[in-house]
Design a protein around this motif. Structure first.
Motif, mmCIF file in Angstrom:
data_model
loop_
_atom_site.group_PDB
_atom_site.id
_atom_site.type_symbol
_atom_site.label_atom_id
_atom_site.label_comp_id
_atom_site.label_asym_id
_atom_site.label_seq_id
_atom_site.Cartn_x
_atom_site.Cartn_y
_atom_site.Cartn_z
ATOM 1 N N ARG A 240 -5.773 -16.225 25.976
ATOM 2 C CA ARG A 240 -5.831 -14.768 26.085
ATOM 3 C C ARG A 240 -6.259 -14.344 27.486
ATOM 4 O O ARG A 240 -7.132 -14.969 28.087
ATOM 5 C CB ARG A 240 -6.803 -14.191 25.053
ATOM 6 N N ASP A 241 -5.651 -13.263 27.935
ATOM 7 C CA ASP A 241 -6.058 -12.709 29.220
ATOM 8 C C ASP A 241 -7.211 -11.727 29.020
ATOM 9 O O ASP A 241 -7.723 -11.573 27.901
ATOM 10 C CB ASP A 241 -4.875 -12.049 29.930
ATOM 11 N N ALA A 242 -7.634 -11.060 30.070
ATOM 12 C CA ALA A 242 -8.790 -10.166 30.002
ATOM 13 C C ALA A 242 -8.576 -9.018 29.026
ATOM 14 O O ALA A 242 -9.534 -8.475 28.460
ATOM 15 C CB ALA A 242 -9.109 -9.629 31.394
ATOM 16 N N ALA A 243 -7.321 -8.659 28.793
ATOM 17 C CA ALA A 243 -7.021 -7.559 27.870
ATOM 18 C C ALA A 243 -6.814 -8.039 26.441
ATOM 19 O O ALA A 243 -6.544 -7.228 25.546
ATOM 20 C CB ALA A 243 -5.779 -6.813 28.343
ATOM 21 N N GLY A 244 -6.949 -9.351 26.214
ATOM 22 C CA GLY A 244 -6.794 -9.897 24.871
ATOM 23 C C GLY A 244 -5.373 -10.242 24.497
ATOM 24 O O GLY A 244 -5.091 -10.552 23.332
ATOM 25 N N LEU A 335 5.806 -29.214 21.015
ATOM 26 C CA LEU A 335 6.735 -28.403 20.230
ATOM 27 C C LEU A 335 6.087 -27.846 18.968
ATOM 28 O O LEU A 335 6.558 -26.837 18.425
ATOM 29 C CB LEU A 335 7.977 -29.228 19.861
ATOM 30 N N ASP A 336 5.023 -28.478 18.517
ATOM 31 C CA ASP A 336 4.321 -27.996 17.326
ATOM 32 C C ASP A 336 3.114 -27.129 17.665
ATOM 33 O O ASP A 336 2.342 -26.769 16.772
ATOM 34 C CB ASP A 336 3.889 -29.176 16.453
ATOM 35 N N TRP A 337 2.951 -26.768 18.934
ATOM 36 C CA TRP A 337 1.848 -25.887 19.311
ATOM 37 C C TRP A 337 2.080 -24.453 18.836
ATOM 38 O O TRP A 337 1.242 -23.580 19.073
ATOM 39 C CB TRP A 337 1.648 -25.909 20.821
ATOM 40 N N THR A 338 3.191 -24.206 18.177
ATOM 41 C CA THR A 338 3.409 -22.890 17.560
ATOM 42 C C THR A 338 2.343 -22.593 16.509
ATOM 43 O O THR A 338 2.219 -21.456 16.057
ATOM 44 C CB THR A 338 4.796 -22.830 16.905
ATOM 45 N N LEU A 339 1.583 -23.598 16.122
ATOM 46 C CA LEU A 339 0.459 -23.386 15.216
ATOM 47 C C LEU A 339 -0.546 -22.411 15.819
ATOM 48 O O LEU A 339 -1.233 -21.685 15.090
ATOM 49 C CB LEU A 339 -0.224 -24.725 14.937
ATOM 50 N N PHE A 340 -0.615 -22.379 17.141
ATOM 51 C CA PHE A 340 -1.611 -21.519 17.796
ATOM 52 C C PHE A 340 -1.060 -20.757 19.002
ATOM 53 O O PHE A 340 -1.726 -19.880 19.532
ATOM 54 C CB PHE A 340 -2.845 -22.330 18.222
ATOM 55 N N VAL A 341 0.139 -21.079 19.439
ATOM 56 C CA VAL A 341 0.782 -20.333 20.517
ATOM 57 C C VAL A 341 1.788 -19.373 19.895
ATOM 58 O O VAL A 341 2.769 -19.819 19.293
ATOM 59 C CB VAL A 341 1.483 -21.278 21.515
ATOM 60 N N PRO A 342 1.588 -18.073 20.006
ATOM 61 C CA PRO A 342 2.456 -17.119 19.318
ATOM 62 C C PRO A 342 3.831 -17.004 19.974
ATOM 63 O O PRO A 342 4.001 -17.292 21.165
ATOM 64 C CB PRO A 342 1.689 -15.804 19.426
ATOM 65 N N ALA A 343 4.793 -16.576 19.177
ATOM 66 C CA ALA A 343 6.136 -16.352 19.702
ATOM 67 C C ALA A 343 6.210 -15.047 20.484
ATOM 68 O O ALA A 343 7.045 -14.898 21.377
ATOM 69 C CB ALA A 343 7.153 -16.352 18.569
ATOM 70 N N ALA A 344 5.345 -14.098 20.134
ATOM 71 C CA ALA A 344 5.366 -12.789 20.784
ATOM 72 C C ALA A 344 3.972 -12.192 20.720
ATOM 73 O O ALA A 344 3.161 -12.551 19.853
ATOM 74 C CB ALA A 344 6.368 -11.870 20.085
ATOM 75 N N PRO A 345 3.654 -11.282 21.631
ATOM 76 C CA PRO A 345 2.354 -10.595 21.568
ATOM 77 C C PRO A 345 2.189 -9.898 20.219
ATOM 78 O O PRO A 345 3.144 -9.386 19.632
ATOM 79 C CB PRO A 345 2.453 -9.579 22.708
ATOM 80 N N GLY A 346 0.958 -9.917 19.723
ATOM 81 C CA GLY A 346 0.660 -9.272 18.453
ATOM 82 C C GLY A 346 0.797 -10.170 17.246
ATOM 83 O O GLY A 346 0.371 -9.810 16.144
ATOM 84 N N GLN A 347 1.379 -11.348 17.428
ATOM 85 C CA GLN A 347 1.533 -12.280 16.305
ATOM 86 C C GLN A 347 0.218 -13.006 16.036
ATOM 87 O O GLN A 347 -0.452 -13.464 16.959
ATOM 88 C CB GLN A 347 2.634 -13.291 16.613
#
Length: 562
Positions: A240-244, A335-347
């Motif tokens: 996350r950046d400073a703005a979350g 490739l399985d880091w989608t567990l914690f890396v979102p596809a888009a902001p807000g997910q």
């Protein structure tokens, strides 16, 4: 390939058949005067199970709520039993109505549990399971539904049941029901679980060494507290950046993975799309840094590269003190880091959900805070020590399994090298702590560790991920035949595309230079001359010691632990 798969299945059947016919001298069967295991028929009707008086079997009243003959989800008819162990442990059983081979298998429950569904983990081709001749059971561990953890609020007994009691009392009751239904107790009892089921498996070996003769613990969430607080919270906050807002999005993960494999795939001597030991990979995300005028879709910004490094390295304090093992996510698992890396902001990702569930309701004794946010968690030494101290009854990190070993118990630990949920470093640290505590020779006499290249959490990933852990465990318990290599398969579109052997750690599989690299027959065992330099220099290292676990009780509606 089909012929080799048939050969593997035949080997499983032969191993189990030989174990069934003649227990070896010195095995648990011989020690307890057990003869050959013949097929046993019930001595009572299935429906009559509801009338069993199970008073005194365990520490609380037991009620059998239903017992009906069923074929659902099994190859042969069985008596489907459901019941409760006070106050709220629901358990289910499958009792073969013909041909029971005198074995009992209890299966674990993943996540924060809350449902009772029998699930055999990595027993591909094991005869007593595939032919429906094994009696089995599982439990919801003392609560139902509500995966958000809110079931724990104001419910200290449910926390005790989830921590360790639910699995134990289910074993007691299930074996008592089996004894009444068939007129004899199981000759051998086994436990099989992955993820939290792996934690439950180790908890049984540590706290209740007499419950099971053989235990298979896959990808164990043994360090449950650190796992579901600092580890998963870091997965989110480090991105996350400073703005979350998220810095790295899932669309960049294939780019990162391709770069990792280009840098490290050949280190083990074979370019095959998997890393035999990802600890040997020294990938630098900075090599993907964008050059002037480069298309940003083909590179990483400085901030994105920093996220990749932080996700790999794991949680630390502001001044660099490690709050989890040295590698949180192994290279090759991107490739399985989608567990914690979102596809888009807000997910909202899994890591955020599980961390909030745990931090709000389970992490701090007798505290429920539904308004807790990940930003409230402090990544400091003081915060770490307070967190693990108040929830030490939930972890299964005690490496002293002397009681389990002395009574002839056998343990098979296993973990996928590309596990995106739980770092294999935790299982490695536990195994090494066992050897340090009990001595290598003692551990070699009752335990094995298998690490599966390219395999994700419990299954999946890019490497072969289907295997049979139960047949070797049964042969070890029943015939004292220690397991050696396990053959693991990759199946795509219903066809086996690769088989590989996996050898007991620290050995790895090496190609012998002839034939297909997708055929397990062309690989041999090799033990690296130099051990990995990745160690366990982190704040929680001392959690992997004897005596860390607490035992709890309910006093005036509150959880009190010794």
């Amino acid at each position: 390939m089909r012929a080799k798969r048939w050969t593997t299945a035949l080997a499983c059947a032969v191993a189990i058949l030989s174990a069934t016919l003649s227990p070896a001298a010195g095995s648990p069967a011989a020690a307890h005067g057990r003869g050959p295991l013949g097929a046993i028929a019930p001595v009572m009707d299935c429906a009559a199970v509801t009338g069993l008086d199970l008073t005194g079997v365990t520490d609380a009243p037991v009620t059998i709520t239903s017992a009906v003959v069923s074929t659902a989800g099994a190859p042969a008819p069985y008596c489907a039993v459901q019941g409760t162990i006070a106050p709220a442990n629901t358990f289910v059983m499958r009792l073969p109505v013909q041909g029971w081979t005198q074995r009992y298998l209890q299966t674990g429950c993943g996540g924060l549990c809350g449902s009772s569904n029998i699930n055999y983990t990595q027993a591909d081709g094991c005869a007593p399971i595939t032919d429906g001749t094994i009696a089995s059971a599982t439990t919801d561990m003392g609560h139902q539904g509500r995966p958000d953890g809110s079931w724990a609020a104001g419910n200290p007994q449910a926390l005790i049941d989830f921590a360790y009691r639910g699995v134990h009392v289910t074993a007691q009751v299930a074996k008592a029901v089996i004894q009444r239904f068939y007129g004899r107790s199981p000759a051998y009892s086994y436990f099989d679980g992955c993820s939290d089921g792996g934690r439950e498996a180790l908890m049984e070996a540590q706290r209740y060494p007499g419950d099971f003769d053989g235990i298979a613990a896959g990808a164990p969430a043994n360090d449950l507290v650190v796992q579901n607080t600092f580890h998963h919270a870091w997965n989110v906050l480090a991105n996350r950046d400073a703005a979350g807002n998220p810095i790295l999005l899932a669309g960049k993960l294939p780019l990162i993975h391709s770069a990792v494999m280009a840098a490290c795939d050949g280190i083990d001597g074979l370019v095959d799309g998997q890393l035999d030991d990802p600890r040997d990979c020294r990938f630098d995300p900075g090599r993907l840094a964008c050059r002037p005028a480069q298309d940003p879709a083909t590179c990483l910004s400085t901030a994105e590269a920093g996220v990749v490094r932080r996700l790999h390295d794991g949680a630390t304090t502001a001044d660099g003190v490690r709050l989890e093992q040295e590698i949180a996510h192994e290279w090759g698992s991107e490739l399985d880091w989608t567990l914690f890396v979102p596809a888009a902001p807000g997910q909202t990702t899994f890591s955020e959900n599980i961390a909030l569930s745990f931090l709000r309701y389970l992490a701090y004794r007798n505290v429920a805070d539904p308004a807790y946010q990940l930003s409230d968690l402090q990544f400091t030494v003081e915060s770490f020590r307070r967190t693990v101290r108040t929830s030490d009854y939930l972890a299964a990190t005690d490496p002293d399994l002397s009681r389990f070993a002395r009574r002839g118990g056998k343990l098979v630990l296993w973990h996928g090298w590309s596990d995106q949920h739980i770092t294999p470093q935790s299982t490695l640290e536990y195994y090494d702590a066992m050897r340090r505590t009990m001595g290598g020779r003692t551990v070699d006499g009752f335990a094995r560790l298998y690490l599966f290249p390219g395999m994700a959490h419990c299954a999946g990933g890019l490497g072969p991920d289907r295997f049979d852990v139960m047949s070797p465990l049964m042969a070890w318990v029943e015939r004292d035949t220690a397991p050696s290599r396990l053959v693991v398969s990759r199946v795509e579109n219903g066809a086996v595309t690769r088989t590989r052997p996996v050898f007991p750690y620290p050995a790895v599989a090496r190609y012998d230079g002839t034939g297909s690299i997708d055929d397990a027959a062309n690989f041999v065992s090799y033990t690296p001359r130099r051990p990995s330099t990745v160690g366990y220099d982190w704040l929680g290292h001392n959690l992997y010691t004897h005596g860390y676990q607490a035992t709890c009780r309910v006093v005036n509606g509150r959880l009190v632990c010794d």
